[in-house]
Design a protein around this motif. Structure first.
Motif, PDB file in Angstrom:
ATOM      1  N   VAL A   1      53.160  37.048  42.127  1.00 26.72           N
ATOM      2  CA  VAL A   1      51.985  36.209  42.409  1.00 26.72           C
ATOM      3  C   VAL A   1      50.747  37.077  42.625  1.00 26.72           C
ATOM      4  O   VAL A   1      49.673  36.785  42.100  1.00 26.72           O
ATOM      5  CB  VAL A   1      52.247  35.316  43.643  1.00 26.72           C
ATOM      6  N   VAL A   2      50.881  38.150  43.387  1.00 24.38           N
ATOM      7  CA  VAL A   2      49.745  39.041  43.652  1.00 24.38           C
ATOM      8  C   VAL A   2      49.284  39.706  42.359  1.00 24.38           C
ATOM      9  O   VAL A   2      48.082  39.824  42.104  1.00 24.38           O
ATOM     10  CB  VAL A   2      50.111  40.081  44.733  1.00 24.38           C
ATOM     11  N   HIS A   3      50.217  40.115  41.524  1.00 24.27           N
ATOM     12  CA  HIS A   3      49.841  40.735  40.245  1.00 24.27           C
ATOM     13  C   HIS A   3      49.040  39.759  39.380  1.00 24.27           C
ATOM     14  O   HIS A   3      47.989  40.121  38.849  1.00 24.27           O
ATOM     15  CB  HIS A   3      51.099  41.194  39.483  1.00 24.27           C
ATOM     16  N   ARG A   4      49.507  38.522  39.263  1.00 22.40           N
ATOM     17  CA  ARG A   4      48.781  37.520  38.468  1.00 22.40           C
ATOM     18  C   ARG A   4      47.406  37.242  39.057  1.00 22.40           C
ATOM     19  O   ARG A   4      46.426  37.107  38.321  1.00 22.40           O
ATOM     20  CB  ARG A   4      49.589  36.229  38.358  1.00 22.40           C
ATOM     21  N   MET A   5      47.327  37.161  40.372  1.00 21.24           N
ATOM     22  CA  MET A   5      46.051  36.912  41.037  1.00 21.24           C
ATOM     23  C   MET A   5      45.066  38.053  40.762  1.00 21.24           C
ATOM     24  O   MET A   5      43.906  37.810  40.420  1.00 21.24           O
ATOM     25  CB  MET A   5      46.264  36.769  42.542  1.00 21.24           C
ATOM     26  N   LEU A   6      45.518  39.293  40.886  1.00 20.53           N
ATOM     27  CA  LEU A   6      44.651  40.433  40.600  1.00 20.53           C
ATOM     28  C   LEU A   6      44.166  40.425  39.150  1.00 20.53           C
ATOM     29  O   LEU A   6      42.988  40.675  38.878  1.00 20.53           O
ATOM     30  CB  LEU A   6      45.385  41.748  40.891  1.00 20.53           C
ATOM     31  N   THR A   7      45.064  40.143  38.225  1.00 19.81           N
ATOM     32  CA  THR A   7      44.680  40.087  36.815  1.00 19.81           C
ATOM     33  C   THR A   7      43.603  39.027  36.596  1.00 19.81           C
ATOM     34  O   THR A   7      42.598  39.281  35.926  1.00 19.81           O
ATOM     35  CB  THR A   7      45.903  39.798  35.920  1.00 19.81           C
ATOM     36  N   ASN A   8      43.785  37.857  37.180  1.00 17.94           N
ATOM     37  CA  ASN A   8      42.803  36.788  37.020  1.00 17.94           C
ATOM     38  C   ASN A   8      41.458  37.148  37.634  1.00 17.94           C
ATOM     39  O   ASN A   8      40.409  36.866  37.054  1.00 17.94           O
ATOM     40  CB  ASN A   8      43.329  35.488  37.637  1.00 17.94           C
ATOM     41  N   VAL A   9      41.466  37.776  38.802  1.00 17.98           N
ATOM     42  CA  VAL A   9      40.210  38.153  39.453  1.00 17.98           C
ATOM     43  C   VAL A   9      39.483  39.228  38.646  1.00 17.98           C
ATOM     44  O   VAL A   9      38.269  39.178  38.458  1.00 17.98           O
ATOM     45  CB  VAL A   9      40.477  38.637  40.899  1.00 17.98           C
ATOM     46  N   LEU A  10      40.215  40.230  38.156  1.00 22.73           N
ATOM     47  CA  LEU A  10      39.591  41.313  37.398  1.00 22.73           C
ATOM     48  C   LEU A  10      39.070  40.848  36.049  1.00 22.73           C
ATOM     49  O   LEU A  10      38.123  41.417  35.510  1.00 22.73           O
ATOM     50  CB  LEU A  10      40.581  42.470  37.221  1.00 22.73           C
ATOM     51  N   GLU A  11      39.673  39.803  35.501  1.00 21.20           N
ATOM     52  CA  GLU A  11      39.266  39.313  34.186  1.00 21.20           C
ATOM     53  C   GLU A  11      38.089  38.334  34.246  1.00 21.20           C
ATOM     54  O   GLU A  11      37.399  38.136  33.264  1.00 21.20           O
ATOM     55  CB  GLU A  11      40.446  38.607  33.516  1.00 21.20           C
ATOM     56  N   ARG A  12      37.858  37.741  35.384  1.00 18.42           N
ATOM     57  CA  ARG A  12      36.836  36.682  35.466  1.00 18.42           C
ATOM     58  C   ARG A  12      35.491  37.139  34.925  1.00 18.42           C
ATOM     59  O   ARG A  12      35.119  38.298  35.005  1.00 18.42           O
ATOM     60  CB  ARG A  12      36.709  36.165  36.886  1.00 18.42           C
ATOM     61  N   THR A  13      34.769  36.168  34.388  1.00 16.40           N
ATOM     62  CA  THR A  13      33.462  36.473  33.806  1.00 16.40           C
ATOM     63  C   THR A  13      32.347  35.896  34.622  1.00 16.40           C
ATOM     64  O   THR A  13      32.520  35.088  35.468  1.00 16.40           O
ATOM     65  CB  THR A  13      33.367  35.932  32.388  1.00 16.40           C
TER      66      THR A  13
END
Length: 80
Positions: A68-80
């Motif tokens: 869950v933390v990995h997916r959350m980090l990926t989503n936060v880093l990818e946001r535009t």
């Protein structure tokens, strides 16, 4: 030890400890051991050199939260 990896595009960039901001097509790798110690690394897709994200002493209360933390980090880093 569990390792998770995701590729994403960082339009606005991601801060690294070693080289400052990097952007473009990146790969995030998170590693979590049985004690919940979490390490974060990032690289350009296809590159050999990995960089660390700022901060230290990342620890999960429960190592089962790693996915869950990995997916959350990926989503936060990818946001535009």
């Amino acid at each position: 030890m569990q390792k998770k990896s995701s590729i994403f595009t960082a339009t606005h960039g991601v801060m690294t400890t070693e080289v400052g901001v990097i952007s473009g097509e990146l790969e995030l790798r998170t590693t979590c051991n049985d004690a919940g110690i979490l390490t974060l690394a990032i690289t350009y897709v296809g590159a050999e050199e990995w960089y660390t994200l700022p901060g230290e002493d990342y620890r999960l209360h429960d190592p089962r939260d790693h996915e869950v933390v990995h997916r959350m980090l990926t989503n936060v880093l990818e946001r535009t």
